[in-house]
Design a protein around this motif. Sequence first.
Motif, PDB file in Angstrom:
ATOM      1  N   GLY A   1       7.406  15.933   2.074  1.00  0.00           N
ATOM      2  CA  GLY A   1       6.063  15.396   1.879  1.00  0.00           C
ATOM      3  C   GLY A   1       5.020  16.437   1.581  1.00  0.00           C
ATOM      4  N   GLY A   2       5.375  17.459   0.831  1.00  0.00           N
ATOM      5  CA  GLY A   2       4.427  18.526   0.561  1.00  0.00           C
ATOM      6  C   GLY A   2       3.791  18.494  -0.807  1.00  0.00           C
ATOM      7  N   GLY A   3       4.126  17.478  -1.625  1.00  0.00           N
ATOM      8  CA  GLY A   3       3.677  17.471  -3.008  1.00  0.00           C
ATOM      9  C   GLY A   3       2.438  16.641  -3.261  1.00  0.00           C
ATOM     10  N   PRO A   4       1.922  16.686  -4.493  1.00  0.00           N
ATOM     11  CA  PRO A   4       0.701  15.950  -4.848  1.00  0.00           C
ATOM     12  C   PRO A   4       0.985  14.474  -5.088  1.00  0.00           C
ATOM     13  CG  PRO A   4       1.556  17.082  -6.775  1.00  0.00           C
ATOM     14  CD  PRO A   4       2.421  17.510  -5.613  1.00  0.00           C
TER      15      PRO A   4
ATOM     16  N   PRO B   1       0.834  -1.209   0.000  1.00  0.00           N
ATOM     17  CA  PRO B   1       0.000   0.000   0.000  1.00  0.00           C
ATOM     18  C   PRO B   1       0.868   1.259   0.000  1.00  0.00           C
ATOM     19  CG  PRO B   1       0.127  -0.892   2.214  1.00  0.00           C
ATOM     20  CD  PRO B   1       0.882  -1.847   1.330  1.00  0.00           C
ATOM     21  N   LEU B   2       1.409   1.606  -1.149  1.00  0.00           N
ATOM     22  CA  LEU B   2       2.344   2.708  -1.268  1.00  0.00           C
ATOM     23  C   LEU B   2       1.658   3.958  -1.809  1.00  0.00           C
ATOM     24  CD1 LEU B   2       5.322   0.772  -2.894  1.00  0.00           C
ATOM     25  CD2 LEU B   2       4.934   1.240  -0.459  1.00  0.00           C
ATOM     26  N   ARG B   3       2.134   5.107  -1.349  1.00  0.00           N
ATOM     27  CA  ARG B   3       1.746   6.397  -1.938  1.00  0.00           C
ATOM     28  C   ARG B   3       2.974   7.008  -2.592  1.00  0.00           C
ATOM     29  NH1 ARG B   3      -0.100  11.022   0.808  1.00  0.00           N
ATOM     30  NH2 ARG B   3       1.325  10.462   2.486  1.00  0.00           N
ATOM     31  N   ILE B   4       2.790   7.574  -3.768  1.00  0.00           N
ATOM     32  CA  ILE B   4       3.884   8.212  -4.494  1.00  0.00           C
ATOM     33  C   ILE B   4       3.552   9.697  -4.624  1.00  0.00           C
ATOM     34  CG2 ILE B   4       5.205   8.287  -6.636  1.00  0.00           C
ATOM     35  CD1 ILE B   4       4.404   5.344  -7.061  1.00  0.00           C
ATOM     36  N   LEU B   5       4.461  10.533  -4.157  1.00  0.00           N
ATOM     37  CA  LEU B   5       4.282  11.982  -4.201  1.00  0.00           C
ATOM     38  C   LEU B   5       5.342  12.607  -5.102  1.00  0.00           C
ATOM     39  CD1 LEU B   5       3.789  12.776  -0.391  1.00  0.00           C
ATOM     40  CD2 LEU B   5       2.065  12.055  -2.062  1.00  0.00           C
ATOM     41  N   GLN B   6       4.966  13.676  -5.794  1.00  0.00           N
ATOM     42  CA  GLN B   6       5.946  14.469  -6.528  1.00  0.00           C
ATOM     43  C   GLN B   6       6.411  15.617  -5.645  1.00  0.00           C
ATOM     44  OE1 GLN B   6       5.416  15.403 -10.719  1.00  0.00           O
ATOM     45  NE2 GLN B   6       6.092  17.513 -10.351  1.00  0.00           N
TER      46      GLN B   6
ATOM     47  N   PRO C   1      15.467  31.653  -7.417  1.00  0.00           N
ATOM     48  CA  PRO C   1      15.920  30.256  -7.514  1.00  0.00           C
ATOM     49  C   PRO C   1      17.082  30.113  -8.497  1.00  0.00           C
ATOM     50  CG  PRO C   1      13.527  30.401  -7.710  1.00  0.00           C
ATOM     51  CD  PRO C   1      14.060  31.797  -7.816  1.00  0.00           C
ATOM     52  N   ILE C   2      18.071  29.328  -8.093  1.00  0.00           N
ATOM     53  CA  ILE C   2      19.146  28.948  -8.998  1.00  0.00           C
ATOM     54  C   ILE C   2      18.739  27.694  -9.776  1.00  0.00           C
ATOM     55  CG2 ILE C   2      21.540  28.143  -9.155  1.00  0.00           C
ATOM     56  CD1 ILE C   2      22.055  29.588  -6.479  1.00  0.00           C
ATOM     57  N   GLU C   3      18.110  26.766  -9.072  1.00  0.00           N
ATOM     58  CA  GLU C   3      17.706  25.498  -9.674  1.00  0.00           C
ATOM     59  C   GLU C   3      16.540  24.938  -8.870  1.00  0.00           C
ATOM     60  OE1 GLU C   3      19.610  21.104 -10.838  1.00  0.00           O
ATOM     61  OE2 GLU C   3      20.660  22.394  -9.416  1.00  0.00           O
ATOM     62  N   VAL C   4      15.570  24.371  -9.572  1.00  0.00           N
ATOM     63  CA  VAL C   4      14.470  23.642  -8.944  1.00  0.00           C
ATOM     64  C   VAL C   4      14.461  22.236  -9.539  1.00  0.00           C
ATOM     65  CG1 VAL C   4      11.995  23.531  -8.504  1.00  0.00           C
ATOM     66  CG2 VAL C   4      13.132  25.760  -8.686  1.00  0.00           C
ATOM     67  N   ARG C   5      14.489  21.230  -8.677  1.00  0.00           N
ATOM     68  CA  ARG C   5      14.471  19.839  -9.109  1.00  0.00           C
ATOM     69  C   ARG C   5      13.236  19.141  -8.542  1.00  0.00           C
ATOM     70  NH1 ARG C   5      19.811  16.512  -9.700  1.00  0.00           N
ATOM     71  NH2 ARG C   5      21.238  18.022 -10.633  1.00  0.00           N
ATOM     72  N   THR C   6      12.622  18.299  -9.355  1.00  0.00           N
ATOM     73  CA  THR C   6      11.525  17.463  -8.867  1.00  0.00           C
ATOM     74  C   THR C   6      12.026  16.042  -8.660  1.00  0.00           C
ATOM     75  OG1 THR C   6      10.796  16.886 -11.102  1.00  0.00           O
ATOM     76  CG2 THR C   6       9.814  18.856 -10.093  1.00  0.00           C
ATOM     77  N   CYS C   7      11.356  15.330  -7.756  1.00  0.00           N
ATOM     78  CA  CYS C   7      11.689  13.926  -7.504  1.00  0.00           C
ATOM     79  C   CYS C   7      10.433  13.237  -6.992  1.00  0.00           C
ATOM     80  CB  CYS C   7      12.828  13.798  -6.500  1.00  0.00           C
ATOM     81  SG  CYS C   7      12.394  14.338  -4.827  1.00  0.00           S
ATOM     82  N   LEU C   8      10.521  11.932  -6.788  1.00  0.00           N
ATOM     83  CA  LEU C   8       9.396  11.155  -6.294  1.00  0.00           C
ATOM     84  C   LEU C   8       9.678  10.646  -4.885  1.00  0.00           C
ATOM     85  CD1 LEU C   8       8.443   8.999  -9.423  1.00  0.00           C
ATOM     86  CD2 LEU C   8       7.438  11.169  -8.658  1.00  0.00           C
ATOM     87  N   TYR C   9       8.667  10.740  -4.027  1.00  0.00           N
ATOM     88  CA  TYR C   9       8.665  10.066  -2.735  1.00  0.00           C
ATOM     89  C   TYR C   9       7.798   8.807  -2.889  1.00  0.00           C
ATOM     90  CZ  TYR C   9      10.383  13.791   0.476  1.00  0.00           C
ATOM     91  OH  TYR C   9      11.140  14.698   1.173  1.00  0.00           O
ATOM     92  N   THR C  10       8.296   7.678  -2.443  1.00  0.00           N
ATOM     93  CA  THR C  10       7.498   6.453  -2.398  1.00  0.00           C
ATOM     94  C   THR C  10       7.361   6.057  -0.942  1.00  0.00           C
ATOM     95  OG1 THR C  10       8.335   5.795  -4.570  1.00  0.00           O
ATOM     96  CG2 THR C  10       7.305   4.079  -3.219  1.00  0.00           C
TER      97      THR C  10
END
Length: 383
Positions: free
Chosen positions: A272-275, A220-225, A309-318
Amino acid sequence: MSSPRDRYDLGVVGLGAFGSAAAYWGARRGVKVVGLERYELGHARGASEDHSRIIRRSYSSADYVRFTRQAFEAWAEVAEESGEKLVTITGGLDLFPRDPIDEPEAFLAAMREEGVQHELLDAAALVARWPAWHVSDEVVAVYQHDAGIVAASRANAVHRRLARARGADLLPETPVDRITPEGAGFALETATRTFRCGSLVIAADSWMNEVLAPFGVHLPLRILQEQVTYFDAADPASFDPATFPVWIWHSDPHMYGLPSFGQPGPKVAIHGGGPEVTPDTRTFLPDPGYTAIVERFIREHLPGAAGPPIEVRTCLYTLTPDQDFVLDLVPGTSNVSFGLGTAHGFKFASAFGRTLVELALDGTSEWRLPRFAADRRSLTQPA
């Protein structure tokens, strides 16, 4: 019949942080290793790549505090073999404002139990030592020296380089289409070849349930961006890693940050602030609402970090429901291990990979803990 070149002692599915570490530690044990990655090595679609990640001894559980010792020791071994500096010590702060989401006493008790030196600071002492902080009088902070930065992407690349130097075959853009039992081992079918291995490590993170499906396992995993921002700070000298620590703000929003490393400005993000997304629906576009929360926080508490901002990176939380690791054998097997760091695991990546190899090859490890078990209640009977 398969060619001998397609037969391996250990297969590793996924070559992000944990899989790259497993490939290295497997090769270091002298077994024949193949690692299969569905995308290019070092890709930015998952959770493993960035300039920097926090490493710390502070946790609210003695199990984790004890494991952090192994984390530091494993990184030191890899650094010694590679000749590259992978960990930079900055010290670390856990900051607790009024009505925190975590209780400072739990952190203090766990570190006392494991003999980790630390200091409890009131707001005045905090600001006196690090004037960049602007906090109200009720804030308390826990400082511990043994914390800092892991050079994340560099560390992943070092694991892979050393694994290859020890004979591992690491294959990018080679997704595993099917896993089937074959004798005591497994056949890993790809579009071009079938690889046979005696034992298996699965380090697929956001793709974990897809890879586990042949074993009848679904978590039962949640994945957030999520996203991190490096700021062109108004006062860059205040965020030098020689003088400014990594930090975690234990309130809502649950923030964390690092001094300048990899970019000429500090890094700040929400934990943990993403959708909620899937690997297929995620984007690589910054979320303006997320950005506004981060910028509001630094204007209030770290105004010297404010800037474009100098750089903004996105990633996934599982994430698992309890946000504890999974570090175990796949249920029903004795030679297939798998792991999830559930958004706080990178600091452990090398030790994590070594443990995954122990589980896959030996069927056991001292770090096969009930807290990390694949059959614990929160995974088998989620609320």
